[in-house]
Scaffold this active site. Structure first.
Site, PDB file in Angstrom:
ATOM      1  N   ASN A 218      -5.574 -46.137  20.372  1.00  0.00           N
ATOM      2  CA  ASN A 218      -6.665 -45.505  21.117  1.00  0.00           C
ATOM      3  C   ASN A 218      -6.201 -45.033  22.496  1.00  0.00           C
ATOM      4  OD1 ASN A 218      -6.511 -48.146  22.087  1.00  0.00           O
ATOM      5  ND2 ASN A 218      -8.667 -48.613  21.783  1.00  0.00           N
TER       6      ASN A 218
ATOM      7  N   HIS B  34     -16.073 -53.523  20.330  1.00  0.00           N
ATOM      8  CA  HIS B  34     -14.883 -54.201  19.821  1.00  0.00           C
ATOM      9  C   HIS B  34     -14.945 -55.730  19.890  1.00  0.00           C
ATOM     10  CE1 HIS B  34     -12.829 -50.282  19.944  1.00  0.00           C
ATOM     11  NE2 HIS B  34     -13.272 -50.153  21.171  1.00  0.00           N
ATOM     12  N   ASP B  35     -15.043 -56.248  21.108  1.00  0.00           N
ATOM     13  CA  ASP B  35     -14.705 -57.651  21.362  1.00  0.00           C
ATOM     14  C   ASP B  35     -15.623 -58.691  20.716  1.00  0.00           C
ATOM     15  OD1 ASP B  35     -12.506 -56.794  22.762  1.00  0.00           O
ATOM     16  OD2 ASP B  35     -13.496 -56.860  24.709  1.00  0.00           O
TER      17      ASP B  35
ATOM     18  N   ASP C  96     -16.453 -56.977  26.296  1.00  0.00           N
ATOM     19  CA  ASP C  96     -16.201 -58.392  26.581  1.00  0.00           C
ATOM     20  C   ASP C  96     -17.498 -59.091  27.005  1.00  0.00           C
ATOM     21  OD1 ASP C  96     -12.918 -58.619  27.050  1.00  0.00           O
ATOM     22  OD2 ASP C  96     -13.758 -56.684  27.597  1.00  0.00           O
TER      23      ASP C  96
END
Length: 389
Positions: free
Chosen positions: A174, A310-311, A19
């Site tokens: 996950n 990911h983010d 993030d």
């Protein structure tokens, strides 16, 4: 979209190492107007995640982006956090985001880095309704805040361009056998969003697992101030990304997971590189240490030699949608099964005969992603107060 046009964006997140890079990318992408950041439960408590957001904004030299604390727990379930990946604040003398000790006395004494008093859901709703252009909402954590907002203020939908979220999987999960963490921790909220009728873009694990923080990326990050600061061109030409029949997506993900587990069982520590002693700046050292901590935990938990980032893929989609391959699918969320709670059910063969409700990303141009990310990292380093002598 012309070079002068900007995209108004509201970011809802739970920092979280990945993030943190999403915040950096959103605040330094010239085509994005970041209206505000609301914090949701997830990787840690709302209280800790809000402080982490402020730490990252400070480190990136960004002022004027308000941060709001949102809902502290799922709509109907008990909260679940992720210390095995993002660490426990306070351990080993770490202040805030594990992996780097931020100067909290400096950060939080600055009036520019205070959590706002307004609740995150109300702040999100107010900003969306008041903006003269339709707002794109980006969700990189649980979808609790946004689900609550559109239930309380259904008129918000009229001024929302689209919702881009990191979450779910076409195949394996996950943190759950069948589910991805962001959806698993509040499946009821995700179900509200999935059936909202809004344009939705889903960036699942199958895509984010391709965006790996490899050792060559860490080396460039350690020397980020010496890298060329050339932003990648955004064109309408699609690169020939790998194409697989729909039914093979899940099986390849399963095979990859098995191979990772084998490597982890052989020697998980081989994946963790030695920490460098020289960095081009304090900023470079900070983000390098954050990502090597992330690398260590991902290696331990999942056997990844390099952790998936990911983010930031959500923010990258905003500015470079042509760098993705997508499928329009009907997607639902499992809310009633104990074993499969939170699984995203992607109807890749149209067996349900339902109309598609989600644009699901299936591939990404990783090279362009990293060019964009490294460019924004260098821009942030030039503004960072961490580099002041």
């Amino acid at each position: 979209m012309s070079a002068q046009e900007s995209i108004p964006v509201w970011l809802d997140c739970d920092p979280g190492h990945d993030d943190a890079l999403a915040i950096l990318l959103a605040s330094h992408s010239q085509r994005i107007q970041l209206l505000g950041i609301s914090i949701v439960h997830g990787n840690d408590t709302v209280e800790h995640c809000a402080k982490n957001a402020l730490r990252i904004l400070w480190a990136c030299g960004v002022k004027g982006i308000p941060v709001y604390k949102g809902i502290q727990r799922p709509l109907v379930r008990e909260p679940k956090f992720c210390p095995e990946i993002h660490g426990i604040p306070g351990e080993q003398g770490v202040a805030g985001m594990c992996g780097y000790h931020f100067p909290d006395d400096i950060i939080f004494s600055d009036p520019n880095y205070k959590v706002e008093d307004t609740h995150g859901v109300l702040a999100m709703a107010t900003a969306i309704k008041a903006n003269p252009k339709k707002v794109t909402v980006v969700l990189t954590g649980a979808q609790t805040n946004f689900a609550f907002a559109i239930r309380m203020y259904p008129e918000l939908k009229d001024n929302i361009e689209k919702v881009i979220f990191m979450g779910g999987a076409i195949g394996l999960g996950n943190t759950g056998i069948a589910a991805e963490f962001n959806i698993q921790i509040d499946p009821e909220a995700a179900s509200i969003v999935f059936h909202s009728g809004l344009p939705l873009v889903m960036i699942p694990l199958e895509v984010t697992h391709k965006v790996l923080v490899r050792n060559n990326i860490l080396e460039k990050l350690a020397n980020i101030d010496y890298e060329q600061a050339t932003a990648p061109e955004c064109t309408n030409e699609k690169k020939d990304l790998e194409k697989l029949p729909h039914r093979h997506l899940e099986y390849r993900e399963a095979s990859d997971a098995v191979e990772r587990r084998k490597r982890m069982q052989l020697d998980s520590q081989k994946a963790v590189i030695s920490k460098l002693t020289r960095f081009s700046s304090k900023f470079a050292e900070c983000f390098y240490q954050l990502l090597t901590f992330f690398q260590t935990t991902y290696c331990k938990e999942f056997g990844f030699e390099s952790p998936p980032l990911h983010d930031p893929c959500t923010i990258f989609y905003l500015t470079h949608p042509d760098s993705f391959q997508t499928l329009s699918l009907y997607v639902d969320v499992e809310t009633g099964s104990e074993k499969c709670l939170g699984r995203t059910l992607c109807d890749i063969n149209s067996l349900s005969k339902q109309q598609p409700n989600v644009l699901v990303c299936t591939d990404i141009d990783v090279d362009i992603f990293w060019k964009n990310m490294l460019h924004c990292l260098q821009l942030a380093s030039k503004l960072s107060p961490m580099n002041n002598k």
